[in-house]
Structures are given as C-alpha cells and as structure tokens.
Design a protein around this motif. Sequence first.
Motif, PDB file in Angstrom:
ATOM      1  N   ARG A 355       0.845  -1.197   0.000  1.00 33.82           N
ATOM      2  CA  ARG A 355       0.000   0.000   0.000  1.00 33.82           C
ATOM      3  C   ARG A 355       0.884   1.253   0.000  1.00 33.82           C
ATOM      4  O   ARG A 355       0.630   2.205  -0.728  1.00 33.82           O
ATOM      5  N   GLU A 356       1.943   1.240   0.808  1.00 28.00           N
ATOM      6  CA  GLU A 356       2.858   2.374   0.855  1.00 28.00           C
ATOM      7  C   GLU A 356       3.606   2.517  -0.461  1.00 28.00           C
ATOM      8  O   GLU A 356       3.863   3.631  -0.933  1.00 28.00           O
ATOM      9  N   PHE A 357       3.948   1.379  -1.072  1.00 28.77           N
ATOM     10  CA  PHE A 357       4.619   1.374  -2.367  1.00 28.77           C
ATOM     11  C   PHE A 357       3.758   2.066  -3.423  1.00 28.77           C
ATOM     12  O   PHE A 357       4.258   2.860  -4.232  1.00 28.77           O
ATOM     13  N   ILE A 358       2.465   1.804  -3.406  1.00 35.15           N
ATOM     14  CA  ILE A 358       1.547   2.440  -4.356  1.00 35.15           C
ATOM     15  C   ILE A 358       1.494   3.940  -4.121  1.00 35.15           C
ATOM     16  O   ILE A 358       1.525   4.746  -5.063  1.00 35.15           O
ATOM     17  N   ARG A 359       1.416   4.328  -2.872  1.00 34.66           N
ATOM     18  CA  ARG A 359       1.293   5.755  -2.565  1.00 34.66           C
ATOM     19  C   ARG A 359       2.557   6.528  -2.934  1.00 34.66           C
ATOM     20  O   ARG A 359       2.494   7.719  -3.248  1.00 34.66           O
ATOM     21  N   ARG A 360       3.709   5.864  -2.883  1.00 37.13           N
ATOM     22  CA  ARG A 360       4.961   6.538  -3.227  1.00 37.13           C
ATOM     23  C   ARG A 360       5.164   6.649  -4.732  1.00 37.13           C
ATOM     24  O   ARG A 360       6.027   7.394  -5.191  1.00 37.13           O
ATOM     25  N   GLN A 361       4.367   5.883  -5.484  1.00 31.99           N
ATOM     26  CA  GLN A 361       4.616   5.797  -6.916  1.00 31.99           C
ATOM     27  C   GLN A 361       4.017   7.000  -7.637  1.00 31.99           C
ATOM     28  O   GLN A 361       3.033   6.909  -8.373  1.00 31.99           O
ATOM     29  N   ALA A 362       4.652   8.139  -7.485  1.00 29.26           N
ATOM     30  CA  ALA A 362       4.173   9.351  -8.160  1.00 29.26           C
ATOM     31  C   ALA A 362       4.566   9.327  -9.632  1.00 29.26           C
ATOM     32  O   ALA A 362       3.914   9.950 -10.470  1.00 29.26           O
ATOM     33  N   GLN A 363       5.650   8.614  -9.977  1.00 27.40           N
ATOM     34  CA  GLN A 363       6.135   8.537 -11.349  1.00 27.40           C
ATOM     35  C   GLN A 363       6.206   7.076 -11.785  1.00 27.40           C
ATOM     36  O   GLN A 363       6.338   6.186 -10.948  1.00 27.40           O
ATOM     37  N   PRO A 364       6.158   6.819 -13.088  1.00 28.65           N
ATOM     38  CA  PRO A 364       6.345   5.457 -13.557  1.00 28.65           C
ATOM     39  C   PRO A 364       7.733   4.949 -13.226  1.00 28.65           C
ATOM     40  O   PRO A 364       8.615   5.703 -12.851  1.00 28.65           O
ATOM     41  N   VAL A 365       7.938   3.648 -13.390  1.00 21.87           N
ATOM     42  CA  VAL A 365       9.240   3.055 -13.198  1.00 21.87           C
ATOM     43  C   VAL A 365      10.229   3.716 -14.164  1.00 21.87           C
ATOM     44  O   VAL A 365       9.900   3.959 -15.320  1.00 21.87           O
ATOM     45  N   PRO A 366      11.459   4.065 -13.722  1.00 19.86           N
ATOM     46  CA  PRO A 366      12.439   4.707 -14.602  1.00 19.86           C
ATOM     47  C   PRO A 366      12.629   3.937 -15.910  1.00 19.86           C
ATOM     48  O   PRO A 366      12.751   2.730 -15.909  1.00 19.86           O
ATOM     49  N   GLY A 367      12.621   4.683 -17.008  1.00 22.10           N
ATOM     50  CA  GLY A 367      12.815   4.060 -18.302  1.00 22.10           C
ATOM     51  C   GLY A 367      11.529   3.836 -19.058  1.00 22.10           C
ATOM     52  O   GLY A 367      11.535   3.402 -20.192  1.00 22.10           O
ATOM     53  N   ALA A 368      10.374   4.104 -18.408  1.00 24.00           N
ATOM     54  CA  ALA A 368       9.090   3.877 -19.084  1.00 24.00           C
ATOM     55  C   ALA A 368       8.923   4.826 -20.243  1.00 24.00           C
ATOM     56  O   ALA A 368       9.370   5.965 -20.189  1.00 24.00           O
TER      57      ALA A 368
END
Length: 368
Positions: A355-368
């Motif tokens: 859940r915390e991982f989702i909330r931190r994901q303001a940007q796509p994975v690098p390289g997307a």
Amino acid sequence: MKDLLRDVDTLARLGGDEFIIVLAGPLTPDSVTGVAVRLVESLSQPYQLAGHTAHSGASVGVALFPDDGEDAATLIRHADMAMYAAKREGRNNFQFFSPAMNAATHEHLLLENRMWGALHAEGFSLHLQAQVALDTGRVIGAEVLLRWHDSELGSVEPSRFIPVAEESGMIVPLGDWVLAQAMALLAEWQRDGLDHLRLAVNLSARQFSGGALLERLDELVARYGIDPARLELEITETAAMRDPENTCELLRELRTRGFKLAIDDFGTGYSSLAYLKLFAIDRIKIDRGFVKDIEHNPNDAVIVAATIGLAHALGLAVVAEGVETQAQWGFLREKLGDEAQGYLFARPMPASEFREFIRRQAQPVPGA
C-alpha cells in the motif's frame, strides 16, 4: 500377480488396492528388480471389462531384509514409503526404500502438523508482487503470494511446504484462507480509494476440481462486497488440461460471475490450441523460464513473441513473469506485450508495504 510369483512366495491383499508380496530369499536387488518390472508391466496391460477396454497401473515399493528392517512391521512401513515415492515419480514404476525416504516422511509429517497449527494461529501471511502496464510502468495490480513464518522452523520456503500441502490435501483449506484474505484486502483497498487495483490469486488443481469453488466464491463476494472483476483467478496450464471439458464449463461459470481469469505458466504444459480457444479466459501468463533468456536465446525470443501474437489474435492479454532487466522490458514492449511482473519493478512485499509502495509511486518506473 500370483502367476508372476513362485510357489514359495506370498501374496496378500492389505486392503483397498494395496497388496503385499513377500519374496522368499535369498535374493539380490537385481532379482527383485526383475519381479518388480514384471509386476508393473503385467498390471499396466489393457484388459476387457464389461465389453470395454480398461487400463490400470501399479506403483511398487521394495524393502529388503535385513538392511531396510529386521521385523515385518518395519519392512512393510518402509516398502509403503517406497511405494508412495514411486507414485510421486509418475506411477507405473518401482522404487527401492532408502533412508532418505524415512527422513522425507518425518519432514512431511512435521510440516503438515506445523501448517495446521499455523493456519489457526495466523502463522501465514500474504505478500504481493506488483504487476505493471508495460507501456507506462504504472502498477495495475499484484499477484498474491503465500508466505509462512514458523515460530520454531523460521521462514519456510513455499517450495518446501506447498508440495506437502498438495499431497496431504491441506492445500484446499489453505487456498480457501488465501481467497478470503485476498477479498478482505480488496475490500480494504476499496474503502481507501484504491479500487482501480486488482489482485491475482493462484488456484490449486484440487481447489479447481473440488466442486465447492463456486459456492465459496459467491459467499466471499457477498461477505466483502467487492466487484468480482477486481479478482483474477489463475490456474496453471497443466491443471487446466487435466480435464479440459470440465475446465471449460467451470471457467464459463466463473466468467459469468464476473471474475477475471488467467492461465498461469503458459508454455510449460501441454495445451491444445483448440482448447485454449475455447477457454473463457482473459489473460495468459508467460512463464519466467521463457522470459529470462529472451535477450540471449533466439528460440525463447521467438516463443515469447509468437505467444504474444497468438494471445492477441484470440483477444487475450499477456502478462510476462520474471522480468528483471531493462532489456527484457524493452523486448516485451516492442512485441506489444500488455503487462509484466518481476524484480525490475518490485520484489514481493507484505500487503502493508505494498500500500505504501503504491502511494509513493508518483512517477512510472524509470525508463518507461
């Protein structure tokens, strides 16, 4: 069987479909092997029953006096262990007893007993591995993975306890627990505004063929009030092909209820493309064994590309498992794969951390 034995040998029915043969000695392992081979070959021959051709088979376990036991009870017990080892090796074969089988039996009983305790004492937990959209790297859901930490054994690997659960039949209550926990988590996400995420749950072959799956799923959906479309049920290719006609019927029932459906480990079993066309599924998951070498193995690259093309031609999405490098990701995006999971994006983590991982994901994975 009696026709294959000597007059000095003893044949007895222990019960059900189990028989005991006592060969009068002295005998060598080679001579016992000859008897075991003849038994397996003879009992595997087709025969006529009520006007129909029937087939049977035999699994034979061998224990030798005095090396494997100096009394009847010990010899019978060890021959029984060897017989079950023969069944695990695919049936229609024979195995000699070895001390390792004794150790394996004790390990099996220990794990089975500890698992029952863990199931009632919250010793199991769910970990989640993120699934992402290949074109953007955005998380669209997760696969549910079962983890077990025992107070005495420590962390027990799934490769160690899942086979024991399957063999003992405990995989059914364990799988039922996983389904309930997954639905409870989806309901929690729904309350917290994360209802755009889905969860993928693996179904064991026993769950899938047990007959109570639909009723249990209906009960859980009603209890937690979730949209069935947010739960993806995965069944392995091998399990699906055990009884393809019944698989087709059950998949149709599940889809009618709104669940998403996927064939897991695609390419590792023996699917008929004709049945794949008939299965009411939404996705196929390409096994990590094909993905890991797509950068270096032309054959794996061709298989993965062809699988993606085949799936899209059938109107199915594709999830690639075990993606660990940017090059693998780039290949899959070039071939228009849909989704992926693997260490490149995230390792499995406890549900609370996800859940915390989702909330931190303001940007796509690098390289997307």
